[in-house]
Design an enzyme around this catalytic site. Structure first.
Site, short mmCIF file in Angstrom:
data_model
loop_
_atom_site.label_atom_id
_atom_site.label_comp_id
_atom_site.label_asym_id
_atom_site.label_seq_id
_atom_site.Cartn_x
_atom_site.Cartn_y
_atom_site.Cartn_z
N SER A 1 74.17 17.10 -3.56
CA SER A 1 74.08 16.90 -5.02
C SER A 1 75.36 16.20 -5.46
O SER A 1 76.35 16.16 -4.71
CB SER A 1 73.94 18.25 -5.73
OG SER A 1 75.16 18.98 -5.58
N ASP B 1 70.96 14.01 -3.59
CA ASP B 1 69.98 14.85 -4.29
C ASP B 1 70.15 14.70 -5.80
O ASP B 1 71.26 14.83 -6.31
CB ASP B 1 70.23 16.31 -3.85
CG ASP B 1 69.15 17.26 -4.31
OD1 ASP B 1 68.00 16.82 -4.50
OD2 ASP B 1 69.47 18.47 -4.46
N HIS B 2 69.08 14.41 -6.51
CA HIS B 2 69.12 14.25 -7.98
C HIS B 2 70.22 13.29 -8.43
O HIS B 2 71.05 13.64 -9.27
CB HIS B 2 69.29 15.61 -8.68
CG HIS B 2 68.09 16.47 -8.54
ND1 HIS B 2 66.93 16.25 -9.25
CD2 HIS B 2 67.84 17.52 -7.74
CE1 HIS B 2 66.03 17.15 -8.89
NE2 HIS B 2 66.55 17.92 -7.97
N ASP C 1 67.04 10.26 -9.80
CA ASP C 1 66.31 11.16 -10.69
C ASP C 1 66.32 10.57 -12.10
O ASP C 1 67.22 10.82 -12.90
CB ASP C 1 66.97 12.55 -10.67
CG ASP C 1 66.25 13.54 -11.57
OD1 ASP C 1 65.30 13.13 -12.27
OD2 ASP C 1 66.63 14.73 -11.58
N HIS D 1 64.30 25.21 -9.72
CA HIS D 1 65.50 25.37 -8.88
C HIS D 1 66.05 26.78 -9.03
O HIS D 1 66.01 27.34 -10.12
CB HIS D 1 66.59 24.37 -9.31
CG HIS D 1 66.30 22.96 -8.93
ND1 HIS D 1 66.33 21.92 -9.82
CD2 HIS D 1 65.98 22.40 -7.73
CE1 HIS D 1 66.05 20.79 -9.20
NE2 HIS D 1 65.83 21.05 -7.93
N GLY D 2 66.59 27.32 -7.99
CA GLY D 2 67.18 28.67 -8.06
C GLY D 2 66.11 29.73 -7.85
O GLY D 2 65.00 29.44 -7.40
N GLY E 1 63.02 23.00 -5.21
CA GLY E 1 63.02 24.42 -5.55
C GLY E 1 62.37 25.27 -4.48
O GLY E 1 61.66 26.22 -4.78
#
Ligand code: 13P
Length: 288
Positions: free
Chosen positions: A49, A84-85, A105, A177-178, A208
């Site tokens: 990320s 990522d993203h 993203d 996510h999470g 996710g």
């Protein structure tokens, strides 16, 4: 050698399994994931990320570390180093730093802007041999500062973005996510099915991955998901093992304070977590 994610994902989609993307945070994380992928002969994607990139002092450091580690550990399975993203600027930074795959993203932009920026980045990435992931709809919750409302993707918009030539498509289907809240409604397989019908052979990405029940993972793979992202679950495994070590007073015994000892249980726990996921995703032995 680090490779683009295209070939491994096309193979996964055709073979009805998924390749895991495991996010990295530091050297221990990277080492645990690479060693497990090699042991299980599984292709793997290392996700970074923007926040983790910054934490590790920048994308150049990350790319240099991952490349050198891949070589020094004698890793022979395909490994992709993936943003990522990514933001628009972040994508360019990773391309320059030597990543082999990026995610743009653009899901928070109006669809026209998402299309324009994705189109440009597809051309740049492909000219340099990188693979590229795009996103439509949003993944709920927070991923390192990227916050999403979690709305399901519009299959027609998915087709629009897929037709730009991206190599993989992340579509919001009720995933978060999470950790998943107790009242989570589950994945929308109706949406996923409609997206796959619109996008054909395009490998679909399920973000996710932490905490999604096994039967839902299997169903998602059967409906075209070929890449599954896991981050929080490895963090929780690391945290739990480290807590046990300290609560047992092991850091106070002999040279138990040595970081190589202190971080070892957490590193082993990450390996176990990655192994379980690779078995569930069906990627074990696919790099033989
Ligand atoms: P989790 O942290 O929920 O596993 O999600 C990871 C992810 O989707 C990274 O993009």
């Amino acid at each position: 050698m680090l490779v683009s994610a295209k070939e491994m994902l096309d193979k996964a989609k055709a073979g009805h399994y998924a390749v895991g993307q495991f996010n990295i945070n530091n050297l221990e994380w990277t080492k645990s994931i690479l060693l497990t992928a090699q042991e299980l002969k599984s292709p793997v994607i290392l996700g970074v990320s923007e926040g983790a990139g910054k934490y590790m002092t920048g994308f150049k450091t990350v790319a240099a570390m991952v490349k050198a580690m891949d070589e020094e550990l004698g890793i022979t399975v395909p490994v992709a180093l993936h943003l990522d993203h990514g933001s628009y600027e972040g994508c360019y930074k990773c391309i320059k730093a030597g990543f082999t795959s990026i995610m743009f993203d653009g899901s928070h932009y109006p669809i026209e802007e998402n299309v324009a920026k994705t189109t440009e980045l597809v051309h740049v990435a492909h000219a340099l041999g990188l693979s590229i992931e795009a996103e439509v709809g949003s993944i709920g919750g927070e991923e390192d500062g990227v916050i999403g409302a979690g709305e399901c993707a519009d299959p027609a918009e998915c087709k629009m973005i897929a037709d730009l030539g991206v190599d993989m498509l992340a579509a919001g289907i009720g995933n978060i996510h999470g950790k998943y809240p107790a009242n989570w409604a589950g994945l929308s397989f109706e949406t996923l099915d409609a997206i796959q019908q619109q996008t054909g052979d395009m490998p679909l990405v399920l973000h996710g991955g932490t905490g999604i029940p096994e039967d839902m993972i299997k169903k998602a793979i059967s409906l075209g998901v070929a890449k599954i992202n896991v981050n929080t679950e490895c963090q929780l495994a690391f945290q739990e093992a480290t807590r046990k070590y300290i609560e047992a007073g092991k850091d106070l015994e002999g040279k138990g304070f040595d970081p190589r000892k202190l971080l070892a249980p957490g590193a082993e726990a990450i390996k176990e977590c990655v192994k379980t996921k690779m078995e569930l995703f069906g990627s074990v032995g696919k790099a033989e």
